[in-house]
Design an enzyme around this catalytic site. Sequence first.
Site, PDB file in Angstrom:
ATOM      1  N   ILE A  46       0.819  -1.214   0.000  1.00 48.79           N
ATOM      2  CA  ILE A  46       0.000   0.000   0.000  1.00 48.79           C
ATOM      3  C   ILE A  46       0.852   1.264   0.000  1.00 48.79           C
ATOM      4  CG2 ILE A  46      -1.953  -1.145   1.128  1.00 48.79           C
ATOM      5  CD1 ILE A  46      -1.069   0.209   3.727  1.00 48.79           C
ATOM      6  N   SER A 158      -7.145  45.670  -0.145  1.00 47.21           N
ATOM      7  CA  SER A 158      -8.216  45.156   0.707  1.00 47.21           C
ATOM      8  C   SER A 158      -8.427  46.129   1.848  1.00 47.21           C
ATOM      9  CB  SER A 158      -7.840  43.778   1.262  1.00 47.21           C
ATOM     10  OG  SER A 158      -8.671  43.431   2.344  1.00 47.21           O
ATOM     11  N   TYR A 190      -1.154  38.964   5.945  1.00 45.11           N
ATOM     12  CA  TYR A 190      -1.992  39.330   4.795  1.00 45.11           C
ATOM     13  C   TYR A 190      -2.344  40.816   4.841  1.00 45.11           C
ATOM     14  CZ  TYR A 190      -6.135  39.842   1.884  1.00 45.11           C
ATOM     15  OH  TYR A 190      -7.040  40.285   0.950  1.00 45.11           O
ATOM     16  N   LYS A 194      -1.406  43.926   2.190  1.00 49.39           N
ATOM     17  CA  LYS A 194      -2.385  44.815   1.565  1.00 49.39           C
ATOM     18  C   LYS A 194      -2.038  46.277   1.825  1.00 49.39           C
ATOM     19  CE  LYS A 194      -3.544  42.257  -0.599  1.00 49.39           C
ATOM     20  NZ  LYS A 194      -3.865  42.138  -2.039  1.00 49.39           N
ATOM     21  N   SER A 225     -16.475  33.968  -3.804  1.00 53.21           N
ATOM     22  CA  SER A 225     -15.776  33.305  -4.914  1.00 53.21           C
ATOM     23  C   SER A 225     -15.269  31.964  -4.423  1.00 53.21           C
ATOM     24  CB  SER A 225     -14.629  34.181  -5.430  1.00 53.21           C
ATOM     25  OG  SER A 225     -13.634  34.321  -4.431  1.00 53.21           O
TER      26      SER A 225
END
Length: 306
Positions: A46, A158, A190, A194, A225
């Site tokens: 496997i 953003s 993030y 931005k 989205s």
Amino acid sequence: GKSVIFIIFIIIIVSLFIYLFIIIIIIIPRRVEAVLAAKGDHNTGIGKTTAIDLAKRGARVILACRSQQRGEAALAEVKRESGSSQVVFMQLDLASLKSVRDFAETFLRTEPSPHSGKTKDGLGLMFGVNHIGHFLLTNLLLDRLKECGPSRVINVASVGHNFGIIDFNCLNTHKALGQGDSFYDVLKIYCNSKLCNVLFTHELAKRLQGTKVTCYSLHPGAINSELARNTSSLFQVLLIPITAFFFKNTVQGAQTTLHCALQEGLEPLSGRYFSNCTARNLYPKAKDDVAAKKLWELSERLSGLV
């Protein structure tokens, strides 16, 4: 009685088989949005099937086997069956602690950390993808944009930029906008990226004065989205009522970008930030001339423009 003895016998046989043909599976997230895998396996069983399947799916696969001859045979077979070149062999004998240490040392030296979040150029992933890549591309195309004027550069930022900061010490030391891989850390990074978009647009507008090229940054809104497509099924289900009532669809979400690209008479607003097709006021940190210039100069150096 006899059935119990038989079961114990089967367990012993299986255990010996696993020892002889050891299978190691190591999960390596290679990207922010996808999990790829690395694993090892003998050339039967496997483990081999798992290796082939994961390799077919784009995983990076490491075959960790005690026997070099068997491992190299498995390597050739997995590569052939999967059609993937992202398969490597590393020798590992779990009966030898020295072998385990050697394997770990080789693995850690040659395989990038799953949460290092680095681009191929050694930049923080969010910094490289959300800012430096755009910065370099824009600069490389500027001469053509000037020739073809009037032209516009539009940076999709953003509302998250309001929560961002630019830690230049971290950028100089780690070439990243932050450290850590928790959900909170990634969200902060993030937002920082931005803020880079907005500051880049602010500085770019100043440098484009006197040309026929203008630039704008924008917040498209919360869009329903496929951004959550790589999250768990449970999370996607929980998002349904939220996205249905509070998020824009993709057509609605594209309107501010289209407005900045097509609306006549926006030239005097070059460098401004838009939301819902309207120019918005920014907090001081998002239009800080000193920070914008410093980010530009750092970006020039990290992108190889200077």
